[in-house]
Scaffold this motif. Structure first.
Motif, PDB file in Angstrom:
ATOM      1  N   LEU A 188       0.843  -1.183   0.000  1.00 46.84           N
ATOM      2  CA  LEU A 188       0.000   0.000   0.000  1.00 46.84           C
ATOM      3  C   LEU A 188       0.884   1.240   0.000  1.00 46.84           C
ATOM      4  O   LEU A 188       1.686   1.443   0.924  1.00 46.84           O
ATOM      5  N   LEU A 189       0.733   2.061  -1.014  1.00 50.51           N
ATOM      6  CA  LEU A 189       1.460   3.324  -1.049  1.00 50.51           C
ATOM      7  C   LEU A 189       0.754   4.342  -0.161  1.00 50.51           C
ATOM      8  O   LEU A 189      -0.457   4.255   0.049  1.00 50.51           O
ATOM      9  N   PRO A 190       1.470   5.321   0.356  1.00 45.95           N
ATOM     10  CA  PRO A 190       0.825   6.331   1.197  1.00 45.95           C
ATOM     11  C   PRO A 190      -0.153   7.214   0.430  1.00 45.95           C
ATOM     12  O   PRO A 190      -1.024   7.838   1.023  1.00 45.95           O
ATOM     13  N   TRP A 191       0.004   7.281  -0.880  1.00 45.45           N
ATOM     14  CA  TRP A 191      -0.805   8.152  -1.738  1.00 45.45           C
ATOM     15  C   TRP A 191      -0.894   7.495  -3.115  1.00 45.45           C
ATOM     16  O   TRP A 191      -0.324   6.427  -3.343  1.00 45.45           O
ATOM     17  N   PRO A 192      -1.603   8.085  -4.048  1.00 41.88           N
ATOM     18  CA  PRO A 192      -1.780   7.427  -5.348  1.00 41.88           C
ATOM     19  C   PRO A 192      -0.470   7.171  -6.079  1.00 41.88           C
ATOM     20  O   PRO A 192       0.532   7.830  -5.842  1.00 41.88           O
ATOM     21  N   LEU A 213      -6.307  -4.719   7.743  1.00 43.34           N
ATOM     22  CA  LEU A 213      -5.927  -5.557   6.602  1.00 43.34           C
ATOM     23  C   LEU A 213      -6.570  -6.933   6.691  1.00 43.34           C
ATOM     24  O   LEU A 213      -6.971  -7.507   5.664  1.00 43.34           O
ATOM     25  N   ARG A 214      -6.688  -7.473   7.897  1.00 42.39           N
ATOM     26  CA  ARG A 214      -7.348  -8.786   8.058  1.00 42.39           C
ATOM     27  C   ARG A 214      -8.819  -8.707   7.670  1.00 42.39           C
ATOM     28  O   ARG A 214      -9.364  -9.606   7.028  1.00 42.39           O
ATOM     29  N   GLY A 223      -8.093 -10.379  -2.977  1.00 39.60           N
ATOM     30  CA  GLY A 223      -7.416  -9.100  -3.064  1.00 39.60           C
ATOM     31  C   GLY A 223      -6.000  -9.145  -2.513  1.00 39.60           C
ATOM     32  O   GLY A 223      -5.493 -10.199  -2.107  1.00 39.60           O
ATOM     33  N   PRO A 224      -5.332  -8.000  -2.434  1.00 40.70           N
ATOM     34  CA  PRO A 224      -3.924  -7.959  -2.042  1.00 40.70           C
ATOM     35  C   PRO A 224      -3.691  -7.866  -0.540  1.00 40.70           C
ATOM     36  O   PRO A 224      -2.541  -7.789  -0.109  1.00 40.70           O
ATOM     37  N   TRP A 225      -4.741  -7.908   0.257  1.00 41.92           N
ATOM     38  CA  TRP A 225      -4.644  -7.481   1.648  1.00 41.92           C
ATOM     39  C   TRP A 225      -3.803  -8.410   2.516  1.00 41.92           C
ATOM     40  O   TRP A 225      -3.038  -7.938   3.367  1.00 41.92           O
ATOM     41  N   SER A 226      -3.926  -9.702   2.344  1.00 42.01           N
ATOM     42  CA  SER A 226      -3.108 -10.628   3.141  1.00 42.01           C
ATOM     43  C   SER A 226      -1.624 -10.474   2.809  1.00 42.01           C
ATOM     44  O   SER A 226      -0.760 -10.514   3.699  1.00 42.01           O
ATOM     45  N   GLU A 227      -1.320 -10.278   1.544  1.00 44.39           N
ATOM     46  CA  GLU A 227       0.074 -10.089   1.146  1.00 44.39           C
ATOM     47  C   GLU A 227       0.621  -8.769   1.693  1.00 44.39           C
ATOM     48  O   GLU A 227       1.772  -8.703   2.144  1.00 44.39           O
ATOM     49  N   ALA A 229      -0.356  -7.365   4.429  1.00 48.87           N
ATOM     50  CA  ALA A 229      -0.138  -7.599   5.857  1.00 48.87           C
ATOM     51  C   ALA A 229       1.194  -8.297   6.103  1.00 48.87           C
ATOM     52  O   ALA A 229       1.968  -7.907   6.998  1.00 48.87           O
ATOM     53  N   GLN A 230       1.488  -9.329   5.326  1.00 47.65           N
ATOM     54  CA  GLN A 230       2.767 -10.029   5.472  1.00 47.65           C
ATOM     55  C   GLN A 230       3.944  -9.099   5.209  1.00 47.65           C
ATOM     56  O   GLN A 230       4.949  -9.110   5.945  1.00 47.65           O
ATOM     57  N   ASN A 231       3.831  -8.284   4.190  1.00 46.65           N
ATOM     58  CA  ASN A 231       4.921  -7.375   3.858  1.00 46.65           C
ATOM     59  C   ASN A 231       5.064  -6.239   4.870  1.00 46.65           C
ATOM     60  O   ASN A 231       6.162  -5.702   5.052  1.00 46.65           O
ATOM     61  N   THR A 232       3.973  -5.890   5.525  1.00 48.17           N
ATOM     62  CA  THR A 232       4.053  -4.882   6.585  1.00 48.17           C
ATOM     63  C   THR A 232       4.857  -5.416   7.766  1.00 48.17           C
ATOM     64  O   THR A 232       5.727  -4.718   8.320  1.00 48.17           O
ATOM     65  N   VAL A 233       4.588  -6.639   8.162  1.00 48.68           N
ATOM     66  CA  VAL A 233       5.353  -7.265   9.251  1.00 48.68           C
ATOM     67  C   VAL A 233       6.825  -7.349   8.862  1.00 48.68           C
ATOM     68  O   VAL A 233       7.726  -7.066   9.676  1.00 48.68           O
ATOM     69  N   ARG A 234       7.076  -7.728   7.627  1.00 47.27           N
ATOM     70  CA  ARG A 234       8.461  -7.810   7.128  1.00 47.27           C
ATOM     71  C   ARG A 234       9.131  -6.437   7.143  1.00 47.27           C
ATOM     72  O   ARG A 234      10.304  -6.302   7.523  1.00 47.27           O
TER      73      ARG A 234
END
Length: 402
Positions: A188-192, A213-214, A223-227, A229-234
């Motif tokens: 997720l980018l902070p803006w467009p 995200l969950r 959708g991209p949300w689970s991925e 979430a994983q990348n946010t933790v990373r």
């Protein structure tokens, strides 16, 4: 006497605002759910005076649904503030406030087309003295919170129209604010995308709370949300070498790695404080919770060794400076509870209670928002389950020693 409690609305809505202000002087016809619950509670169980939402709404929420940050020169409203207002009016069962906030947001930040346009992030007094949108770019954290509040309002209040609008917004978010970063994946980018371009992609961990995200992943498993979430933790693990997360970081396409943000550097402060807050509020059954808390050991270690909450941290070296304001301590309450440090929880809570007691100066807007989340979660006004669903409890039982 405060003179900024009811700042005028935009000129085109001024007459409507005056009409609503007059109506506010009349007895309420249908009190919100949290007020009804408080009135019906047996003696000793009416704990809503402990909730920070009514006081926040009285100061910052105007009759037309605009949430005002009086601590800014432009007397601004932001999509973030509107999104948090939606969330807390939902938590406290205030359907009328939810509707007003949503109506103002869609009319003024989405140009009346929320199914086609993500909300502009900043509205207020323009340089020419008029009132309106100052920056048309959306902010993705607010977009997620608005979509989340709509999804949960649709579910909890059985209002399909809210669910439909949430889904329409999420289509826009995916189209405009989600990107696949080379070597990382969905983020997720902070803006467009048109604003946030590579080959160094700027990112903000506080924009991606795991519970949200969950919930989005449950709503849209494809959708991209689970991925994300994983990348946010990373991302948090990679950018917190001393247990403190920076406000901003970046993904380098050339290095295929997270790097220091090219504009903001490695400082962690007013954005980063929300990362600890979101991690602390994440449900115990969420698989990302333990890794997040493991990476974010810095504030706990600093409190244990010095008793301090830092305002600013050089996350590359672990060097701290300044004492964090009361809102920072409020934001750390769920985090410290999640880590099992009850003595630290009680010490920080006592500090927050002292600084927000009657007669003390009012905290600025952003700190009061952190208070709504941190102390509100600790007092049991709301929680998230492992799927990110909201569990509101607007009138929780009093503690035994209340």
């Amino acid at each position: 006497m405060q003179q900024d409690l009811h700042f005028p609305s935009p000129p085109l809505a001024r007459r409507r605002w005056l009409q609503q202000a007059l109506l506010c002087a009349l007895p309420a016809v249908a009190p919100p759910a949290w007020a009804q619950a408080a009135a019906a509670a047996p003696p000793g169980l009416a704990c809503l005076d402990r909730s920070d939402w009514p006081a926040f709404a009285a100061r910052h929420l105007q009759a037309d649904g605009r949430i005002v940050d009086f601590d800014t020169p432009r007397q601004q409203s932001t999509s973030e503030g509107q999104s948090y207002g939606l969330f807390f009016s939902l938590v406290h069962g205030d359907r009328a406030a939810f509707r007003r906030i949503l109506d103002w947001t869609t009319a003024n930040l989405c140009d009346g087309q929320p199914d086609r346009r993500l909300p502009a992030w900043q509205w207020g007094r323009r340089d020419d003295g008029g009132w309106g949108v100052i920056d048309v770019n959306p902010a993705s954290d607010a977009d997620l919170w608005i979509a989340y509040a709509l999804l949960e309002a649709g579910r909890l209040w059985q209002q399909p129209a809210y669910t439909t609008l949430a889904r329409q917004m999420l289509v826009l978010v995916i189209r405009e604010e989600v990107v696949r970063l080379p070597g990382l994946g969905a983020m997720l980018l902070p803006w467009p995308r048109g604003v946030g371009k590579g080959p160094v992609w700027r990112l903000n961990a506080s924009y991606m709370p795991l519970p949200l995200l969950r919930r989005l992943a449950t709503e849209n498993p494809a959708g991209p949300w689970s991925e994300i979430a994983q990348n946010t933790v990373r991302m948090v693990a990679a950018t917190s070498p001393h247990g403190f997360v920076p406000d901003w970081c970046a993904w380098s396409e050339a290095r295929q790695a997270f790097v220091t943000d090219p504009e903001k550097g490695a400082e962690g402060s007013y954005d980063a404080i929300r990362v600890y807050l979101w991690a602390g509020m994440t449900a115990t059954g969420d698989t990302g919770r333990a890794p997040l808390l493991h990476s974010l050991y810095g504030p706990r270690a600093l409190l244990q060794s010095t008793g301090r909450v830092a305002e600013r941290v050089d996350t590359a070296t672990g060097t701290v400076r300044g004492d964090g304001p009361p809102g920072f301590s409020a934001a750390l309450l769920p985090y410290l509870r999640a880590l099992g440090h009850e003595q630290l929880v009680q010490a920080r809570l006592a500090f927050v209670n002292l600084r927000t007691a009657a007669g003390q100066p009012l905290l600025p807007y952003y700190e009061r928002m952190l208070l709504l989340f941190g102390r509100g979660w600790l007092e049991g006004h709301f929680a998230f389950d492992a799927s990110g669903r909201l569990q509101p409890n607007p009138a929780p039982p009093c503690p035994a020693n209340a």
